[in-house]
Each structure stands twice: as C-alpha cells, then as structure tokens.
Design an enzyme around this catalytic site. Sequence first.
Site, PDB file in Angstrom:
ATOM      1  N   HIS A  59       0.829  -1.216   0.000  1.00 33.01           N
ATOM      2  CA  HIS A  59       0.000   0.000   0.000  1.00 33.01           C
ATOM      3  C   HIS A  59       0.866   1.271   0.000  1.00 33.01           C
ATOM      4  CE1 HIS A  59      -3.813  -2.195   0.730  1.00 33.01           C
ATOM      5  NE2 HIS A  59      -3.034  -3.020   1.373  1.00 33.01           N
ATOM      6  N   ASN A  90     -10.367  -3.469   1.909  1.00 28.77           N
ATOM      7  CA  ASN A  90      -9.928  -3.611   0.522  1.00 28.77           C
ATOM      8  C   ASN A  90     -11.160  -3.501  -0.355  1.00 28.77           C
ATOM      9  OD1 ASN A  90      -7.195  -3.948   0.945  1.00 28.77           O
ATOM     10  ND2 ASN A  90      -7.206  -6.159   0.715  1.00 28.77           N
TER      11      ASN A  90
HETATM   12  C1  HEM Z   1      -1.981 -11.374   7.233  1.00 29.52           C
HETATM   13  C2  HEM Z   1      -2.555 -10.482   6.514  1.00 29.52           C
HETATM   14  C3  HEM Z   1      -2.033  -9.067   6.393  1.00 29.52           C
HETATM   15  C4  HEM Z   1      -0.855  -8.508   6.772  1.00 29.52           C
HETATM   16  C5  HEM Z   1       0.305  -9.182   7.492  1.00 29.52           C
HETATM   17  C6  HEM Z   1      -0.887  -7.132   6.374  1.00 29.52           C
HETATM   18  C7  HEM Z   1       0.156  -6.228   6.536  1.00 29.52           C
HETATM   19  C8  HEM Z   1       0.133  -4.915   6.166  1.00 29.52           C
HETATM   20  C9  HEM Z   1       1.232  -3.994   6.252  1.00 29.52           C
HETATM   21  C10 HEM Z   1       2.624  -4.328   6.770  1.00 29.52           C
HETATM   22  C11 HEM Z   1       0.812  -2.799   5.815  1.00 29.52           C
HETATM   23  C12 HEM Z   1       1.642  -1.528   5.676  1.00 29.52           C
HETATM   24  C13 HEM Z   1       1.527  -0.656   6.885  1.00 29.52           C
HETATM   25  C14 HEM Z   1       2.393   0.585   6.738  1.00 29.52           C
HETATM   26  O1  HEM Z   1       3.585   0.476   6.455  1.00 29.52           O
HETATM   27  O2  HEM Z   1       1.852   1.688   6.897  1.00 29.52           O
HETATM   28  C15 HEM Z   1      -0.575  -2.949   5.455  1.00 29.52           C
HETATM   29  C16 HEM Z   1      -1.351  -1.942   4.988  1.00 29.52           C
HETATM   30  C17 HEM Z   1      -2.680  -2.095   4.635  1.00 29.52           C
HETATM   31  N1  HEM Z   1      -3.411  -3.256   4.664  1.00 29.52           N
HETATM   32 FE1  HEM Z   1      -2.758  -5.061   5.218  1.00 29.52          FE
HETATM   33  N2  HEM Z   1      -2.080  -6.865   5.781  1.00 29.52           N
HETATM   34  C18 HEM Z   1      -2.815  -8.026   5.787  1.00 29.52           C
HETATM   35  C19 HEM Z   1      -4.088  -8.206   5.314  1.00 29.52           C
HETATM   36  C20 HEM Z   1      -4.923  -7.187   4.920  1.00 29.52           C
HETATM   37  C21 HEM Z   1      -6.329  -7.333   4.628  1.00 29.52           C
HETATM   38  C22 HEM Z   1      -7.146  -8.626   4.756  1.00 29.52           C
HETATM   39  C23 HEM Z   1      -6.773  -6.118   4.283  1.00 29.52           C
HETATM   40  C24 HEM Z   1      -8.172  -5.724   3.909  1.00 29.52           C
HETATM   41  C25 HEM Z   1      -9.047  -5.535   4.865  1.00 29.52           C
HETATM   42  C26 HEM Z   1      -5.659  -5.186   4.352  1.00 29.52           C
HETATM   43  C27 HEM Z   1      -5.721  -3.856   4.086  1.00 29.52           C
HETATM   44  C28 HEM Z   1      -4.669  -2.971   4.223  1.00 29.52           C
HETATM   45  C29 HEM Z   1      -4.764  -1.570   3.892  1.00 29.52           C
HETATM   46  C30 HEM Z   1      -5.996  -0.824   3.370  1.00 29.52           C
HETATM   47  C31 HEM Z   1      -3.513  -1.011   4.152  1.00 29.52           C
HETATM   48  C32 HEM Z   1      -3.104   0.430   3.921  1.00 29.52           C
HETATM   49  C33 HEM Z   1      -3.549   1.287   5.090  1.00 29.52           C
HETATM   50  C34 HEM Z   1      -3.306   2.754   4.806  1.00 29.52           C
HETATM   51  O3  HEM Z   1      -3.793   3.255   3.785  1.00 29.52           O
HETATM   52  O4  HEM Z   1      -2.621   3.414   5.612  1.00 29.52           O
HETATM   53  N3  HEM Z   1      -4.548  -5.883   4.732  1.00 29.52           N
HETATM   54  N4  HEM Z   1      -0.964  -4.249   5.671  1.00 29.52           N
END
Ligand code: HEM
Length: 293
Positions: A83, A156
């Site tokens: 992201h 998402n």
């Molecule tokens: C085991 C599953 C997951 C892991 C380990 C994971 C891990 C991460 C990490 C490391 C980030 C970056 C955070 C940053 O550096 O600011 C992130 C961002 C994000 N993740 Fe996940 N994620 C997972 C599953 C999901 C799922 C299922 C969704 C949907 C609901 C999701 C939606 C997002 C979104 C929208 C962001 C961006 C947030 C923003 O705009 O600041 N992720 N995720």
Amino acid sequence: MKLDSTQKYNGSKIYEGSKNDQLETFRSNHTNQKLTTNQAVKVTNTDDSLKAGNRGPTLMEDFHFREKLTHFDHERIPERVVHARGFGVHGYFQVYESMKEYTKAKFLQNPSIKTPVFVRFSTVVGSRGSADTVRDARGFATKFYTEDGNYDLVGNNIPVFFIQDAIKFPDVVHALKPEPHNEIPQASAAHDTFWDFVVNTPETAHMIMWLLSDRAIPRSFRMMEGFGVNTFRFVNAEGKGRFVKFHWKPLLGVHSLVWDEAQKLAGKDPDYHRRDIWDAINMGEFPEYELGV
Ligand code: HEM
C-alpha cells in the site's frame, strides 16, 4: 460518509461534536506569520547563504543554510512494504440511526453527530510512484476520529483475501513484488513468482478470480466498494456480542475501466485516480459512501 476535504488546517470549526474541539489543538494557520528557522529565528528569505567574500565558498557557520539542507536530507521516510501508493481525503461520517442495540461504540449512537474521518485509498503492490490504474486490489482505509478515541477500519475493494493464515503474508507479498533478479515487473501480478505462489496455494483461487475481474481496475475511488474482509465483533452496553462484517457502498455505484483503457491511462496519466477525486472534490462533487454492517 461524505468526503469533502473540509478538515483542512484552516482553523475553522466545521462539524458538531466534542472531537472537533480536541482536533482544533492540532490545526494551525500560518497566514501573516513571519518566516523563521526551525529555532524560531526570524529570516527575511531562505534563498541566500553566507559566503567567504563575494566569490568565496559557503561557510559552515551559516546555521540557517545547514538547517535547511539537513532538514531536506532527512525528508524521506522509508516506503511502506505494501500500500505504498495512496491518497488521503478528509470528510465526515454520520450514522443514519442509532446502532445502540448492537454496539456501544460512541460514533454509532447519535445520528446528529458528524464524526470527522480521514480515508486513504491505495494500490497494494506498486511502489510509491507507480501508476494508479494497474490491475491490483485497492486499499480503502478509514480513520474515524471518534469521541472515544481513533477507530481504524482497514478495508480492501475485494471482499476476500489471498491467504487464510497470516504467516503466509510475507510469502504472498514477496511473490507479488518484482522478481528478485531483474526487479521486473512494477505494480503487476502477471509474473512467474506470483503464479508459482498461486499454484502452490489453493486458497488464493477465490481472490484470483476477483483480481482478474473488472473489480481490479476501478474507474474511480469514488466508484469503488470497500470491505472490512475480516469478521469483527460488535459489543453493546449489556456486553452482548455479535459478529459483523463491514461494507462500504459508493452512492455513485461500482464502475470499472476496461483493460485497454487502464493500460493507456497508466501511461498518459499515472495519477488518474488521485486526480479524479481531487478534481471532483474541488468542483463540489463530494463522494459519498454508505457503511453497511
Ligand atoms: C496477514 C494479513 C495481512 C498482513 C500481514 C498485512 C500487513 C500490512 C502492512 C505491513 C501494511 C503496511 C503498513 C504501513 O507500512 O503503513 C498494510 C497496509 C494495509 N493493509 Fe494489510 N495486511 C494483511 C491483510 C490485509 C487485509 C485482509 C486487508 C483488507 C481488509 C488489508 C488492508 C490494508 C490496507 C488498506 C492497508 C493500507 C492502510 C493505509 O492506507 O494506511 N490488509 N498491511
């Protein structure tokens, strides 16, 4: 939820609710203030540095010059792993009717309260400077500044996910990111390491069907759904819990680009999605979404 970007740092109070009074502390307005260094020393301009004579070298004793360059050298924070490419918009959330029967969450009790929100839309795989219209899932992350504290709802635009077990997340992301030997391709799933992961991981099948559908190339952030994906729990004042899912539905409906359009746009206007929402808000066409539970 309405995204109107009115929560800008302009010092004006817009929405009802005590949270706005709290946020007021963090808003500042620099109009008509003097230009200063970070240490509050007034300076007339920030264009000239101290030299040893007319044609001499720049002097280290010019603390303003050194502060400006040091600040500049430290401006970058490391790019997010996933992201990395995103765009944030201010707005507010208002519940249609009290959800008291199901939850004690403060921001879901009173239809007259407008809770400030900040929503960040993003792609997943691409680097920070990659194109907007690539084939990818999109993030739909909402921060509610509620009177109880901040509530983050990451979503998402696709309701299912590649994996069931979080321990495989590093593997799916490594597989999706550019190939290790040539750093190709950018912001795309169409390459060997990803397909190797897919064939070895049957639970990806559902998400792959979504990823290869029109949903993975949205026409606009304004025409995109958001899904909490995970199952959450509402708890009411009596302590009774219920499992819930969260769905954002855009009032403009769900629309997609066709593959050919998406590919051309990626070249002609890599900022297509952020430009679209920026222009819409500036024209007063504020995007709205309904939160379904
Ligand atoms: C085991 C599953 C997951 C892991 C380990 C994971 C891990 C991460 C990490 C490391 C980030 C970056 C955070 C940053 O550096 O600011 C992130 C961002 C994000 N993740 Fe996940 N994620 C997972 C599953 C999901 C799922 C299922 C969704 C949907 C609901 C999701 C939606 C997002 C979104 C929208 C962001 C961006 C947030 C923003 O705009 O600041 N992720 N995720």
